[in-house]
Design an enzyme around this catalytic site. Structure first.
Site, mmCIF file in Angstrom:
data_model
loop_
_atom_site.group_PDB
_atom_site.id
_atom_site.type_symbol
_atom_site.label_atom_id
_atom_site.label_comp_id
_atom_site.label_asym_id
_atom_site.label_seq_id
_atom_site.Cartn_x
_atom_site.Cartn_y
_atom_site.Cartn_z
ATOM 1 N N HIS A 127 38.293 39.821 41.626
ATOM 2 C CA HIS A 127 37.703 39.137 42.770
ATOM 3 C C HIS A 127 38.638 39.352 43.973
ATOM 4 O O HIS A 127 39.852 39.210 43.846
ATOM 5 C CB HIS A 127 37.597 37.628 42.501
ATOM 6 N N GLU A 130 36.954 37.458 49.417
ATOM 7 C CA GLU A 130 35.967 36.409 49.680
ATOM 8 C C GLU A 130 36.398 35.542 50.861
ATOM 9 O O GLU A 130 35.610 35.277 51.764
ATOM 10 C CB GLU A 130 35.788 35.532 48.435
ATOM 11 N N HIS A 149 32.586 40.804 45.158
ATOM 12 C CA HIS A 149 32.266 40.086 46.399
ATOM 13 C C HIS A 149 32.731 40.838 47.655
ATOM 14 O O HIS A 149 31.902 41.379 48.372
ATOM 15 C CB HIS A 149 32.794 38.648 46.370
ATOM 16 N N ASP A 204 27.100 35.264 39.367
ATOM 17 C CA ASP A 204 28.418 34.641 39.391
ATOM 18 C C ASP A 204 28.216 33.139 39.234
ATOM 19 O O ASP A 204 27.477 32.531 40.012
ATOM 20 C CB ASP A 204 29.137 34.965 40.706
ATOM 21 N N PRO A 206 26.421 31.455 36.938
ATOM 22 C CA PRO A 206 24.968 31.249 36.912
ATOM 23 C C PRO A 206 24.535 29.826 36.593
ATOM 24 O O PRO A 206 23.487 29.384 37.077
ATOM 25 C CB PRO A 206 24.483 32.235 35.829
ATOM 26 N N LEU A 207 25.311 29.088 35.809
ATOM 27 C CA LEU A 207 24.928 27.709 35.499
ATOM 28 C C LEU A 207 25.024 26.814 36.727
ATOM 29 O O LEU A 207 24.363 25.772 36.809
ATOM 30 C CB LEU A 207 25.807 27.158 34.381
#
Length: 256
Positions: A127, A130, A149, A204, A206-207
């Site tokens: 990552h 961002e 990202h 990314d 997802p929950l």
């Protein structure tokens, strides 16, 4: 982790795992763990099982399902400046560029050794970009196999051009980004795609960020409607996704 995956049968020929390593040396310093010891904790067992697979067959089997490593962090955390201090002895977190360098060096050497033995190798896809400074993206350009990202790249045409020329893979999650960092319509993803950069869509958290049982389909379907992507566009994005993935070459050829 390997034992848990083996116990619960968490394996599929259609899935590869990324290992996320949090940038939290400072939080572990009370336990006497410095940056060098953290690296040893991550890569020591991998060297050991590569040299002596019979000592830990569960981990050896598990590594066949791992495609690479990721570094996750709060990029708003201020980077320490470069100093003469040995980074491996630091109890605080070195700057992210040093994290990238030491992970790259360890992964490269491990990959060379594993490849010589006919074993699987690993990517380095952290990552980055961002929220943090632009130098994170420059470090990623030099050291990473791809990035997740990279949103701040939209502020710097020069680094965009470098990523375009080198076709460095960039993975974007517009829905998740909308939840955390940038409004959906302000996401640079469609512009990067139309400029010919090597981008694909992914999920990314997802929950937390998605609302259906198929979050990746959710990303594709919303993007196609909002940005009016054609069937050809969607096919190219899917192809990019396959090529960026950590699956072996034969499986990629079969899918494409």
């Amino acid at each position: 982790l390997a034992t848990w995956c083996n116990t619960h049968g968490v394996r599929s020929r259609h899935n590869k795992w990324m290992i996320e390593v949090p940038r939290v040396c400072a939080a572990r310093s009370h336990a006497g763990i410095n940056f060098g010891q953290m690296l040893k904790n991550v890569f020591g067992p991998l060297w050991e099982v590569t040299l002596r697979p019979a000592k830990n067959p569960i981990l050896e089997h598990f590594l066949g399902n791992i495609s690479g490593f990721d570094i996750v962090q709060c990029e708003q955390q201020m980077d320490k400046p470069f100093t003469s201090e040995d980074p491996l002895k630091m109890k605080d977190d070195p700057c992210l560029a040093l994290w990238f360098y030491y992970f790259w060096a360890n992964i490269c050497s491990l990959n060379h050794f594993r490849s010589a033995l006919g074993k699987s190798s690993f990517d380095f896809r952290p990552h980055m970009g961002e929220m943090g400074p632009m130098n994170h993206l420059f470090a990623g350009f030099l050291l990473a196999d791809g990035g997740c990202h990279c949103l701040k790249m939209k502020l710097n045409p020069a680094i965009q051009y470098l990523y375009y020329l080198a076709q460095i893979p960039v993975t974007v999650s517009p829905i998740a980004n909308n939840h955390h960092h940038v409004e959906y319509l302000d996401n640079p993803f469609p512009h990067w795609f139309w400029r010919g950069m090597n981008v694909c869509m992914a999920t990314d958290a997802p929950l937390e960020s998605h609302h259906t049982e198929d979050p990746l389909l959710e990303e594709y379907s919303i993007a196609s409607k909002v940005w009016k992507l054609t069937a050809t566009d969607m096919t190219e994005l899917a192809r990019n996704s396959v090529l960026q993935s950590g699956f072996d070459h034969a499986m990629k050829v079969d899918w494409l």
